[in-house]
Design a protein around this motif. Structure first.
Motif, PDB file in Angstrom:
ATOM      1  N   MET A  98       5.991  -0.692 -33.550  1.00 59.79           N
ATOM      2  CA  MET A  98       5.418  -1.596 -34.215  1.00 59.79           C
ATOM      3  C   MET A  98       7.149  -2.544 -33.984  1.00 59.79           C
ATOM      4  O   MET A  98       7.171  -3.610 -34.204  1.00 59.79           O
ATOM      5  N   PHE A  99       8.636  -1.848 -33.842  1.00 58.97           N
ATOM      6  CA  PHE A  99       9.555  -3.305 -33.546  1.00 58.97           C
ATOM      7  C   PHE A  99       9.556  -3.923 -32.746  1.00 58.97           C
ATOM      8  O   PHE A  99       9.737  -4.896 -32.678  1.00 58.97           O
ATOM      9  N   LEU A 100       8.891  -3.343 -31.459  1.00 61.93           N
ATOM     10  CA  LEU A 100       9.260  -4.378 -30.382  1.00 61.93           C
ATOM     11  C   LEU A 100       8.376  -5.629 -30.302  1.00 61.93           C
ATOM     12  O   LEU A 100       9.188  -6.683 -30.255  1.00 61.93           O
TER      13      LEU A 100
ATOM     14  N   LEU B  35       7.799  -7.090 -33.382  1.00 58.59           N
ATOM     15  CA  LEU B  35       8.456  -7.925 -34.431  1.00 58.59           C
ATOM     16  C   LEU B  35       9.273  -8.398 -33.828  1.00 58.59           C
ATOM     17  O   LEU B  35       9.832  -9.990 -33.887  1.00 58.59           O
ATOM     18  N   ALA B  36      10.208  -7.577 -32.988  1.00 52.48           N
ATOM     19  CA  ALA B  36      11.827  -8.469 -31.799  1.00 52.48           C
ATOM     20  C   ALA B  36      11.330  -9.272 -31.389  1.00 52.48           C
ATOM     21  O   ALA B  36      11.941 -10.146 -30.772  1.00 52.48           O
ATOM     22  N   GLY B  37      10.037  -9.077 -30.345  1.00 53.46           N
ATOM     23  CA  GLY B  37       9.996 -10.124 -29.294  1.00 53.46           C
ATOM     24  C   GLY B  37       8.619 -10.651 -29.550  1.00 53.46           C
ATOM     25  O   GLY B  37       8.355 -11.993 -28.695  1.00 53.46           O
TER      26      GLY B  37
ATOM     27  N   THR C   6      19.036 -21.889 -31.760  1.00 54.20           N
ATOM     28  CA  THR C   6      18.783 -19.959 -31.151  1.00 54.20           C
ATOM     29  C   THR C   6      17.583 -20.055 -32.413  1.00 54.20           C
ATOM     30  O   THR C   6      17.823 -20.825 -33.800  1.00 54.20           O
ATOM     31  N   PRO C   7      16.590 -19.267 -32.196  1.00 52.17           N
ATOM     32  CA  PRO C   7      15.667 -18.283 -32.824  1.00 52.17           C
ATOM     33  C   PRO C   7      15.918 -17.257 -33.766  1.00 52.17           C
ATOM     34  O   PRO C   7      15.361 -17.837 -34.518  1.00 52.17           O
ATOM     35  N   VAL C   8      17.734 -17.268 -33.111  1.00 55.73           N
ATOM     36  CA  VAL C   8      17.773 -16.430 -34.446  1.00 55.73           C
ATOM     37  C   VAL C   8      19.223 -16.325 -34.328  1.00 55.73           C
ATOM     38  O   VAL C   8      20.203 -16.588 -33.896  1.00 55.73           O
TER      39      VAL C   8
ATOM     40  N   HIS D  48      23.660  -3.536 -28.679  1.00 53.06           N
ATOM     41  CA  HIS D  48      22.573  -4.388 -29.288  1.00 53.06           C
ATOM     42  C   HIS D  48      21.679  -5.343 -28.964  1.00 53.06           C
ATOM     43  O   HIS D  48      21.008  -6.069 -28.897  1.00 53.06           O
ATOM     44  N   PHE D  49      22.536  -6.059 -27.675  1.00 53.13           N
ATOM     45  CA  PHE D  49      21.978  -6.953 -26.526  1.00 53.13           C
ATOM     46  C   PHE D  49      20.821  -6.559 -26.944  1.00 53.13           C
ATOM     47  O   PHE D  49      20.396  -5.806 -26.083  1.00 53.13           O
ATOM     48  N   CYS D  50      20.012  -7.451 -26.811  1.00 53.66           N
ATOM     49  CA  CYS D  50      18.095  -7.875 -26.515  1.00 53.66           C
ATOM     50  C   CYS D  50      18.036  -7.262 -25.343  1.00 53.66           C
ATOM     51  O   CYS D  50      18.090  -7.495 -24.584  1.00 53.66           O
ATOM     52  N   LEU D  51      17.597  -5.883 -25.467  1.00 53.38           N
ATOM     53  CA  LEU D  51      16.592  -5.053 -24.730  1.00 53.38           C
ATOM     54  C   LEU D  51      15.483  -6.329 -23.556  1.00 53.38           C
ATOM     55  O   LEU D  51      15.310  -5.604 -22.429  1.00 53.38           O
TER      56      LEU D  51
END
Ligand code: HEM
Length: 413
Positions: free
Chosen positions: A248-250, A252-254, A298-300, A362-365
Motif C-alpha cells: 500500500m505504501f508504494l 502512496l509514495a510513488g 519539487t513535489p515533496v 531514506h533516499f527515495c527508492l
C-alpha cells in the motif's frame, strides 16, 4: 473509530489548529507555511532570513539551508521515530512502512524492496509506460479540445505504472485507482477528522483487496513486486503483516509525487515559452526538464527528522526528541548553492544534487522510476501536443507537503 476516540481526535486537532493559528498570527513563517499557502516561496525566504537553523514558535526546528539539511539527513543521530521507537504525535495512524522506521527495521524492509526498484530492472516498465502515455495522448486528441491536464494525463500514468510494478490484476485496477486517490490525502497532512476517517476506511478496503491479490499471486506466481517479495515471507525475512502495508505504501509514495512532477514540469514549461520551445525542438532535453523541475518546484516540499539525542548544530542545541523540518522546496532554491535559484532554466549546469528525493538512508527508492516516467511523459507531450496551452486558472492541492495541482485547464490543439 469509537465515539470517544473520535471526540478525542477532534479535540486534539482543534487544539493544534488553535495553536497553529495563534503562532501564525504572530508572523512565524513556519506556522504560516503549515497553512498551505498557494505560493510558499516568499515564506521560505523569510525562513532563510532567520538563519540556517531556527526554532519555530511551534517548537519544531526548521531549516531552508541545503548544506544543513543535507548534513542532518545523513546524520545517524536523527531518525524518523523517537529514540524509544514511538512515532511523533500524528492524527493519522498509517503504517508508513519503511519510511516510518529507523534501523534495523528500516534496513531489512529496504533491502528486500531494492531489487524490485533497481534502476536496471526498470527497463522492464519502459515500454508499457511509453504505451500508456501515447494512449492517453490519443484519447486527449480525440476528445474535447480543453481538458484538465491533471485528470486526463498526469494522474493516469503513474497509477498505471505502479499498478503493473506492484502486480495489481486488471479487475482490481478501477478500485485500486479510486482507493489510491482517497489515500493520497494522507500526504497532505491531516486536514480534518472526516478526512482521517475516510482515509482509514480506504486503508481497510485496500487491505482486503491486497490480501486477495497476494493469495492470487501465491496460486499463480508472477514477476512483479508481490512476486519478488513472497519468497521473503516464506523464509521468514518478511512478516505477512508487513507485506500488505508495503504494497500500500508504494502506490502512496510513488503516485501523487510523480503525478505532480509531471504537472509542475508542464506548468513551468508553459509559463516559460523559451524553455518550452527548447524541449519541443529537442525531446532529448526531457531529463533536463525533470531535473530542473525537481529543483525549482519539487513535489515533496518538506519532511521531518527527530533528534535521538542532544545534537549541536550551527551553534544551537537540538534537544533529544525535538523535531526538525527539512524544507526541501527551500533548500533547492538556496542561493548559497544555486545561482539565480528562482529561475526555471533547463540548461542549468552547476549546483549540487537537489534534496527532492531526500538523502541518506531514506533516499527515495523510486527516484529512477519517477524520472523515467516523467521523462517519457514530457518527451511525448512535447512531440505530440506542441499547441498545448493553459486556458484557465489552476486549483492547487491544499497541502504544505505535496506541491501540485488538482485542476490545470489546458487546450491540447
Ligand atoms: C517525483 C516523484 C517522487 C518524489 C519527489 C519522491 C520523494 C521522496 C522523498 C522526499 C522521500 C524521503 C522522505 C524522507 O526522507 O523522509 C521518499 C522516500 C521513498 N520513496 Fe519516493 N518520491 C517520488 C517517487 C517515488 C516512486 C515512483 C516510488 C516507488 C515506486 C517511491 C518510493 C519511495 C520509497 C519506498 C521511499 C522510502 C525510502 C526509505 O524510507 O528508505 N517514490 N520519496
Amino acid at each position: 473509530m469509537t465515539d470517544l476516540a473520535d471526540r478525542q481526535a477532534r479535540a486534539q486537532m482543534a487544539l493544534w489548529q488553535d495553536h497553529l493559528r495563534a503562532v501564525g498570527d504572530r508572523g512565524d513563517p513556519y506556522a504560516l507555511l503549515l497553512r498551505a499557502p498557494q505560493d510558499p516561496y516568499p515564506l521560505y525566504e523569510q525562513v532563510r532570513a532567520l538563519g540556517p537553523l531556527h526554532q519555530s514558535g511551534l517548537g519544531v526546528w526548521v531549516t531552508a539551508s541545503h548544506r544543513l539539511a543535507n548534513k542532518v539527513l545523513r546524520d545517524k543521530r536523527f531518525g524518523v521515530r523517537r529514540a524509544d521507537g514511538s512515532k511523533a504525535p500524528e492524527f493519522m495512524p498509517f503504517d508508513n512502512s519503511m519510511l516510518g522506521l529507523d534501523p534495523p527495521g528500516h534496513t531489512r524492509l529496504r533491502k528486500l524492496t531494492v531489487p524490485s526498484l533497481n534502476p536496471r530492472r526498470l527497463d522492464r516498465w519502459r515500454p508499457s509506460a511509453d504505451r500508456y502515455c501515447h494512449e492517453l495522448i490519443d484519447r486527449m486528441l480525440a476528445g474535447r479540445a480543453e481538458v484538465n491536464y491533471m485528470s486526463a494525463f498526469a494522474q493516469q500514468l503513474p497509477l498505471r505504472v505502479i499498478g503493473d510494478l506492484v502486480g495489481i490484476p486488471e479487475r482490481h485496477r478501477r478500485a485500486f485507482f479510486q482507493l489510491s486517490r482517497r489515500m493520497a490525502y494522507l500526504l497532505d497532512g491531516v486536514a480534518s477528522v472526516e478526512v482521517a476517517r475516510d482515509v482509514r476506511a480506504a486503508i481497510e478496503e485496500m487491505t482486503v483487496m491486497f490480501t486477495d491479490i497476494i493469495a492470487e499471486h501465491r496460486a499463480d506466481p508472477r514477476e512483479d513486486l508481490i512476486g519478488d517479495l513472497l519468497p521473503a515471507v516464506d523464509d521468514g525475512r518478511l512478516e505477512m503483516d508487513e507485506l500488505v502495508p508495503l504494497c500500500m505504501f508504494l502506490p502512496l509514495a510513488g503516485t501523487e509525487t510523480t503525478v505532480n512532477l509531471i504537472g509542475n514540469a508542464t506548468r513551468a514549461l508553459l509559463e516559460n515559452p523559451e524553455q518550452w520551445a527548447l524541449l519541443k525542438g529537442d525531446a532529448g532535453l526531457a531529463p533536463a526538464v525533470v531535473q530542473e523541475t525537481l529543483r525549482h518546484d519539487t513535489p515533496v516540499q518538506q519532511y521531518r527528522r527527530i533528534a535521538h539525542m542532544d545534537v549541536e548544530l550551527d551553534g544551537h542545541v537540538v534537544t533529544a526528541g525535538s523535531e526538525l523540518a527539512i524544507c526541501a522546496g527551500a533548500a533547492n532554491r538556496d542561493p548559497e548553492v544555486y545561482s539565480e535559484p528562482g529561475r526555471f532554466d533547463i540548461t542549468r549546469k552547476s549546483g549540487p544534487e537537489t534534496l527532492s528525493f531526500s538523502a541518506g538512508i531514506h533516499f527515495c527508492l523510486g527516484a529512477a522510476l519517477a524520472r523515467l516516467e516523467a521523462e517519457i511523459a514530457l518527451a511525448a507531450v512535447a512531440e505530440r501536443l506542441p499547441e498545448l496551452r493553459q486556458v484557465g486558472p489552476v486549483r492547487r492541492r491544499d497541502s504544505f507537503i505535496i506541491r501540485g495541482m488538482l485542476q490545470f485547464p489546458v487546450a491540447v490543439r
